[in-house]
Design a protein around this motif. Structure first.
Motif, PDB file in Angstrom:
ATOM      1  N   ASP A 136       0.810  -1.210   0.000  1.00  0.00           N
ATOM      2  CA  ASP A 136       0.000   0.000   0.000  1.00  0.00           C
ATOM      3  C   ASP A 136       0.849   1.267   0.000  1.00  0.00           C
ATOM      4  OD1 ASP A 136      -2.448   1.356   0.029  1.00  0.00           O
ATOM      5  OD2 ASP A 136      -2.441   1.503   2.215  1.00  0.00           O
ATOM      6  N   CYS A 137       1.795   1.365   0.949  1.00  0.00           N
ATOM      7  CA  CYS A 137       2.569   2.604   1.086  1.00  0.00           C
ATOM      8  C   CYS A 137       4.018   2.471   0.622  1.00  0.00           C
ATOM      9  CB  CYS A 137       2.534   3.086   2.526  1.00  0.00           C
ATOM     10  SG  CYS A 137       3.395   2.015   3.686  1.00  0.00           S
ATOM     11  N   ASN A 138       4.419   1.295   0.126  1.00  0.00           N
ATOM     12  CA  ASN A 138       5.777   1.034  -0.379  1.00  0.00           C
ATOM     13  C   ASN A 138       6.863   1.254   0.672  1.00  0.00           C
ATOM     14  OD1 ASN A 138       4.967   0.252  -2.948  1.00  0.00           O
ATOM     15  ND2 ASN A 138       4.917   2.373  -3.654  1.00  0.00           N
ATOM     16  N   ALA A 139       6.531   1.106   1.939  1.00  0.00           N
ATOM     17  CA  ALA A 139       7.523   1.233   3.001  1.00  0.00           C
ATOM     18  C   ALA A 139       8.298  -0.074   3.125  1.00  0.00           C
ATOM     19  CB  ALA A 139       6.840   1.552   4.331  1.00  0.00           C
ATOM     20  N   ALA A 140       9.569   0.033   3.495  1.00  0.00           N
ATOM     21  CA  ALA A 140      10.403  -1.150   3.718  1.00  0.00           C
ATOM     22  C   ALA A 140      10.114  -1.702   5.104  1.00  0.00           C
ATOM     23  CB  ALA A 140      11.876  -0.789   3.587  1.00  0.00           C
TER      24      ALA A 140
END
Length: 68
Positions: free
Chosen positions: A31-35
């Motif tokens: 969803d937010c492309n966070a690692a």
């Protein structure tokens, strides 16, 4: 045929896998492309947005298959 030689020592990989602590796998939130890095037993959930779809990041190791 003689380019890649697989590792012969599996003792280090076996000890870290059997304990399950210390080794983390990196994922990317859908969803937010966070690692996100998760260890064994942790809930599969993004820490920043709470989304539950995570994609495993591609390995940096060279992977070679032998085709016939």
């Amino acid at each position: 045929m003689s380019g890649y030689v697989p590792p012969t020592s599996t003792a280090a990989a076996t000890t870290t896998t059997s304990t399950g602590e210390g080794r983390s796998v990196d994922y990317t939130c859908g969803d937010c492309n966070a690692a996100v890095s998760l260890k064994r037993g942790e809930p599969i959930r993004c820490r920043s947005c709470g989304h539950r779809v995570l994609y495993k990041q591609r390995t940096n190791r060279m992977v070679q298959f032998e085709a016939r």
